[in-house]
Design a protein around this motif. Structure first.
Motif: not given
Length: 702
Positions: A15, A3-13
């Motif tokens: 951004s 979930e953390l990984k997915q959240c960070r991916l979303q944040q990068r996207n």
């Protein structure tokens, strides 16, 4: 972790998306700004916006589809800007064409104001400072257009500078016409690398407009306003071109302006030559000259060479002189026709001074006489004199502002005045003298008048010298021919007097009714001759004011003509016979003539000079009345003989007439033998004398 990984991916996207959107938003904003500028017709800023969009913003987001659409639209937008700016230029050219008249009128008013300044020294710095302010304005404007500020599409930059420089100046071209369209279009085409196309188009259109402006209306010569409008349009055209030359970088150049001016100059001069030739009113020609000078001075301020215009004005000057001469022909004719040919009477000092003020006349004897008194000349003398001065003034008016030297002006005035004297005034006087109904009194007055006008010529010389400041002693100064003109007129009048007198004598002689066959001895002169002598006495009494030689010549001419006419009467071929009684009556008439000659009808003759006119008649009549043939035949040919003036042929003709009468009388009276014997003796004597006379006639001819 997932979930953390997915959240960070979303944040990068998110951004990355924000970053990409941050790159795209300025492009979209710039494009929106471009559309707004296009919509509000702010094409030059739109072009700048388009450049920023194309070269700065779009390359950063070129991989997006909307960017590709924008890139594809950029050429279309450029063409749209190009077309719209060209449309604005066409509107500008049309506006210029309409405003040329007003611009030219304003420029010429400004030039007129400068010419009206009393002190020309103060005028020159004003012109210099004004030209400087223009150049300063051009520099400011040139700096402005080099910047990328959108302000350049709103204001050419010259407007405010000129207005601040001199608020009281007459408005110039820039105040009457909005030049911003041509500036915008020029810069737009420059940015679009199509400046040469724009320059060629502008020059081509302006050449077409120049040809239209230079085409004069067909009725231009009828009024001064026609010429004024024509000049206004030409001045307006070149004022605009001069403004464009100084406020743009090479849209027009000096070579182009000079080429247009050469064409304009040749066409303008040709048009003026043609139309001015139709003008017969000297006032209109003078007004036209002043307008041409103003036209030339106006364009000279803008740096255009105008020497050819002043050269053409010298041609118009000759035409002006001709129109003046035609006008003065009518003036002189009216003066001479309305004159009463009687000395001017004056009844007061005021009237006397008025005449003397009009004509330079001084006579101490006349001044001493009490009022009323008379001037020797008639009214046409002061009138003609003053009209000659008016003509000189009219010539001077044309020479003003032509940049001629005082010597050239003096020469021009003198030559024109000589034409007035020798051609116009001389012909007018000759026409009056040759009129059929002219009387001796009028002819006498004309001689007196021309004598006084001749004396006034030196005052005309002084008058010209005073207004031109050129001394008559100056080399090549033309002399006035007034003396010659008035002398010729006087001589013509004198000849007309002699002719007129002889005609009057002939009219009296037509009344002669001699009875050549009378036997009665008369005791008084014939009535016709008494009347003739009375006429001659009264006529010569009028000649008292004439120059002595004229009166003497007229009197001698009349006496000679009378003697010749009487001799012709006596020897007339139609008179076949005459009696000694008729010869006695004829002798009484000749004695009356001799008595008239002795009475001195005209002073100045020496002793019996005037009687010599009748000497031929006197010797012939004495020969026949005294029947002194022995003396005549014995002394013939001697230098001091008593009948020196009797020609043998004349004596023979008269003797034959008497012989015929005696023979005819002898036949009628043949009943008286003694009488017949006397007649026969006398007839033999006549035959003998006639034979000798024929011999003398033959020897005289040989």
């Amino acid at each position: 972790m997932e979930e953390l990984k997915q959240c960070r991916l979303q944040q990068r996207n998110i951004s990355a998306t924000v970053d990409k959107l941050m790159l795209c938003l300025p492009v979209l904003e710039m494009y929106s700004k471009l559309r707004d500028q296009m919509k509000t017709k702010r094409h030059y800023p739109a072009l700048k916006t388009l450049e920023y969009l194309e070269h700065t913003y779009l390359p950063q987001v070129s991989h997006y589809r909307f960017c590709k659409v924008m890139v594809d639209n950029i050429p279309k937008l450029r063409e749209e800007i190009k077309d719209v700016s060209m449309s604005d230029l066409k509107d500008f050219l049309e506006s210029i064409r309409k405003h040329s008249d007003k611009i030219g009128e304003t420029a010429m008013k400004q030039a007129q104001q400068q010419r009206n300044l009393d002190n020309i020294v103060l005028q020159q710095p004003r012109i210099g400072s004004k030209r400087k302010s223009k150049k300063d304005a051009y520099i400011i404007f040139d700096t402005e257009i080099e910047s990328t500020s959108p302000k350049s599409e709103q204001d050419s930059g010259i407007l405010d500078v000129e207005d601040e420089e001199d608020d009281e100046e007459v408005p110039g071209a820039q105040d009457l016409v909005d030049f911003s369209p041509v500036y915008r279009c020029l810069h737009i085409y420059s940015v679009l690398s199509a400046r040469e196309t724009f320059e060629n188009y502008y020059r081509k259109q302006r050449r077409k407009q120049a040809r239209l402006v230079l085409q004069p209306p067909s009725n231009m010569h009828e009024t001064l306003d026609g010429y004024r409008k024509y000049f206004n349009q030409i001045v307006g055209f070149f004022v605009v071109e001069d403004h464009i030359l100084h406020t743009t970088q090479g849209l027009v150049n000096r070579a182009y302006i000079d080429e247009l001016w050469e064409m304009a100059l040749s066409k303008t001069i040709a048009a003026l030559r043609t139309h001015s030739s139709y003008c017969s009113d000297p006032n209109l020609v003078l007004d036209l000259k002043n307008l041409i000078v103003l036209f030339a001075d106006t364009l000279q301020v803008y740096g255009f060479p105008v020497n050819q215009l002043f050269d053409m004005l010298l041609e118009i000057r000759d035409q002006y002189s001709e129109t003046l001469l035609k006008k003065w022909t009518g003036i002189f004719r009216n003066i001479l026709d309305s004159d009463n040919y009687s000395p001017i009477p004056v009844t007061s000092e005021e009237m006397y001074k008025k005449v003397v003020g009009q004509f330079p006349f001084q006579d101490i004897e006349l001044e001493k006489q009490p009022f009323p008194k008379k001037f020797p000349f008639s009214e046409f003398v002061p009138k003609v004199y003053n009209q000659i001065k008016e003509f000189i003034y009219a010539c001077l008016k044309f020479s003003e502002d032509l940049h001629l030297s005082s010597t050239e002006v003096d020469d021009m005035i003198r030559k024109s005045t000589n034409l007035l004297l020798t051609r116009i005034l001389s012909n007018s006087l000759q026409n009056v003298i040759k009129r059929k109904n002219i009387g001796l009194t009028e002819l006498v007055q004309i001689i007196i008048n021309t004598t006084h006008l001749e004396k006034s010529c030196k005052y005309l010389e002084e008058f010209i010298t005073n207004i031109t400041n050129v001394l008559p002693e100056t080399v090549h100064t033309t002399k006035l021919y007034g003396i010659t003109t008035f002398k010729d007129a006087r001589h013509a009048a004198e000849e007309e007097i002699y002719t007129n007198l002889n005609q009057k004598i002939d009219q009296f002689l037509q009344l002669a009714d001699y009875d050549w066959m009378t036997g009665d001895l008369g005791n008084k002169a014939s009535d016709y001759l008494v009347d003739l002598i009375a006429f001659l006495r009264s006529t010569f009494a009028v000649f008292t004011h004439l120059p002595g030689k004229v009166a003497q010549t007229a009197c001698m001419s009349a006496c000679k003509h009378l003697a010749t006419s009487l001799m012709q009467l006596l020897l007339e071929a139609e008179v076949r016979q005459l009696t000694l009684g008729a010869l006695q009556q004829f002798n009484l008439d000749v004695r009356e003539c001799e008595q008239f000659a002795r009475s001195g009808p005209v002073p100045g003759f020496q002793e019996d000079t005037l009687q010599l006119a009748f000497i031929d008649l006197r010797q012939l009549l004495d020969l026949f009345i005294q029947w002194d043939w022995s003396t005549y035949l014995a002394d013939y040919g001697q230098p001091n003989c008593k009948y020196l003036r009797v020609n043998p042929k004349t004596a023979l003709t008269l003797l034959e007439k008497i012989s015929r009468e005696m023979k005819d009388t002898s036949r009628k009276n043949n009943m008286f033998a003694q009488f017949r014997k006397n007649e026969r003796d006398k007839q033999k004597l006549i035959d003998t004398v006639a034979k000798q006379l024929r011999g003398l006639t033959g020897s005289h001819h040989s």
